[in-house]
Design a protein around this motif. Structure first.
Motif, mmCIF file in Angstrom:
data_model
loop_
_atom_site.group_PDB
_atom_site.id
_atom_site.type_symbol
_atom_site.label_atom_id
_atom_site.label_comp_id
_atom_site.label_asym_id
_atom_site.label_seq_id
_atom_site.Cartn_x
_atom_site.Cartn_y
_atom_site.Cartn_z
ATOM 1 N N LEU A 60 0.816 -1.318 0.079
ATOM 2 C CA LEU A 60 -0.140 -0.113 0.078
ATOM 3 C C LEU A 60 0.733 1.397 0.048
ATOM 4 O O LEU A 60 0.276 2.408 -0.073
ATOM 5 C CB LEU A 60 -0.982 -0.147 1.295
ATOM 6 C CG LEU A 60 -1.920 -1.157 1.229
ATOM 7 C CD1 LEU A 60 -2.887 -1.099 2.551
ATOM 8 C CD2 LEU A 60 -2.862 -1.374 0.116
ATOM 9 N N ARG A 74 -8.812 2.467 3.197
ATOM 10 C CA ARG A 74 -8.902 1.374 2.467
ATOM 11 C C ARG A 74 -9.476 0.063 2.821
ATOM 12 O O ARG A 74 -10.452 -0.553 2.348
ATOM 13 C CB ARG A 74 -7.398 1.191 2.221
ATOM 14 C CG ARG A 74 -6.878 2.162 1.332
ATOM 15 C CD ARG A 74 -5.178 1.712 0.676
ATOM 16 N NE ARG A 74 -4.468 2.916 0.551
ATOM 17 C CZ ARG A 74 -3.417 2.928 -0.250
ATOM 18 N NH1 ARG A 74 -3.542 1.925 -1.357
ATOM 19 N NH2 ARG A 74 -2.494 3.898 -0.348
ATOM 20 N N SER A 109 -11.295 -1.676 -2.595
ATOM 21 C CA SER A 109 -9.703 -1.871 -2.242
ATOM 22 C C SER A 109 -9.346 -3.229 -2.193
ATOM 23 O O SER A 109 -8.065 -3.868 -2.655
ATOM 24 C CB SER A 109 -9.359 -1.230 -0.886
ATOM 25 O OG SER A 109 -9.706 -1.712 0.025
#
Length: 407
Positions: free
Chosen positions: A221, A304, A310
């Motif tokens: 991420l 997220r 996501s």
């Protein structure tokens, strides 16, 4: 440039409410809030910063993208008449304290999605030695929901830094007898939550909590967050300090239970040793409270988690993780608690502001990181100045304004 460096379209301003040079606010209106709303949020931040001796940051993200970000103050203690130290910027990192537990909870949720961890299974399925002391029926969810009855380690590992030794703490906890029948009471497990879950992760995956946070969250991420900080990041970390009247467990009045609290915290927060600014703590993987990161990273992460697109945590696993697994008055601290599977949930004292449902995790001294899932927001308040809970309204004031903004 950090992974959360402001986009070129961001606006940087200084709040006119700032009372001194150390209270200058860098405010970024990434999502184009109405000018009046942006000013209200910036002014609340600046008002608190004007009385601060350190620094702080507040970030709000949606779908992994910034909505509004505020930074200000200094990365070390700066009292009246002193020369300010380095300014708090988007690059600044700080100790998350128990905000770390939200990272651990997210790793657990991902392992559930991967079919590697069953929260309803006996802990002994993964960790056979844990059956000692009458714990053969303890389930993984008892560890995650702070209801297992092991709020401190007995006996404590030997050595000056024994409290940072995950293996030694896990060995002691495996042999220990719970203070109550697991599941019958709830009490915050300040450090043992991390020792217990780290050992479960090791048994399930062969990897520590720090390795999994890197592998499953930070690296894919692009987040500035570590459990086990590498040396090359040391210069970015704000120095943590306690306000002169800092206190823990401010809901607690009973002197006998205060002795339990003192035992729980003495190695970390009730010591002359500067634990949370030490190299030893930075390198250790203290999964109950030792992660270091930025406000942007934590806000982005929580945004997220609640973003259906996501793919970070499935909708069914998130529903399970954010339902109530334990609640009531902390049997040790007398503070109202409500836990999911490792996440704190919105509670009667408004820890997560006026919006419900909400979840995340707070940290000692005032940090708060979490999400309002129905609004799609992830947010993070991060500071290096630790205030007592009964005297700290910083993040509650910010969340009250945010709740009133139509986005």
């Amino acid at each position: 440039m950090s992974k959360q460096e402001p986009a070129a379209s961001s606006t940087s301003v200084s709040s006119p409410s700032a009372a001194s040079s150390s209270a200058q606010v860098t405010a970024m209106n990434d999502a184009g809030l109405a000018e009046a709303d942006f000013a209200r949020l910036s002014d609340v931040f600046a008002r608190h910063l004007s009385t601060a001796s350190g620094g702080m940051a507040f970030a709000v993200y949606r779908g992994g993208e910034p909505v509004v970000r505020l930074y200000g103050g200094t990365t070390s203690r700066c009292q009246a008449g002193q020369q300010p130290s380095a300014a708090w910027t988007p690059e600044t990192l700080a100790v998350l304290f128990s905000g770390t537990k939200g990272l651990v909870a997210t790793v657990a949720a991902i392992l559930v999605d991967q079919g590697r961890l069953d929260v309803r299974a006996p802990v002994t399925e993964y960790w056979p030695e844990f059956s000692a002391g009458g714990k053969e029926n303890v389930r993984v969810f008892h560890l995650l929901s702070h209801s297992v009855g092991l709020p401190y380690v007995d006996p404590e590992p030997e050595g000056e830094w024994g409290f940072l030794d995950n293996a030694a703490n896990a060995t002691a906890l495996a042999a220990q007898v719970p203070l109550w029948i697991p599941g019958e009471k709830v009490a915050y497990h300040a450090s043992t939550y991390g020792n217990l879950m780290n050992e479960v992760f090791l048994r399930v995956t062969g990897k520590s909590a720090g390795m999994l946070i890197s592998e499953l969250l930070a690296t894919p991420l692009g987040l500035d967050v570590w459990l086990g900080l590498p040396e090359e990041q040391d210069d970015r970390v704000a120095a943590t300090f306690k306000a002169d009247d800092y206190a823990i467990s401010t809901f607690l009045k009973d002197p006998e239970r205060r002795k339990i609290v003192d035992r729980m915290y003495r190695a970390m927060l009730l010591t002359e040793k500067d634990v949370f600014n030490s190299v030893e703590m930075r390198r250790a993987e203290m999964a109950g409270g030792g992660a270091i990161g930025s406000a942007d990273a934590m806000a982005s992460l929580y945004s997220r988690i609640v973003d259906p697109g996501s793919g970070l945590v499935s909708a069914s696993t998130l529903r399970d993780a954010t339902q109530t697994w334990s609640e009531g008055l902390d049997t040790i601290n007398d503070r109202p608690l409500r836990f999911g599977l490792g996440y704190e949930l919105d509670d009667p004292i408004g820890t997560y502001g006026p919006v419900r449902p909400a979840f995340g995790h707070s940290g000692a001294g005032g940090g708060l990181h979490g999400a309002w899932p129905e609004r799609g927001f992830g947010f993070s308040f991060l500071t290096n100045e630790m205030l007592a809970e009964n005297k700290d309204s910083r993040v509650k004031d910010l969340l009250a304004v945010l709740a009133d903004i139509d986005l």
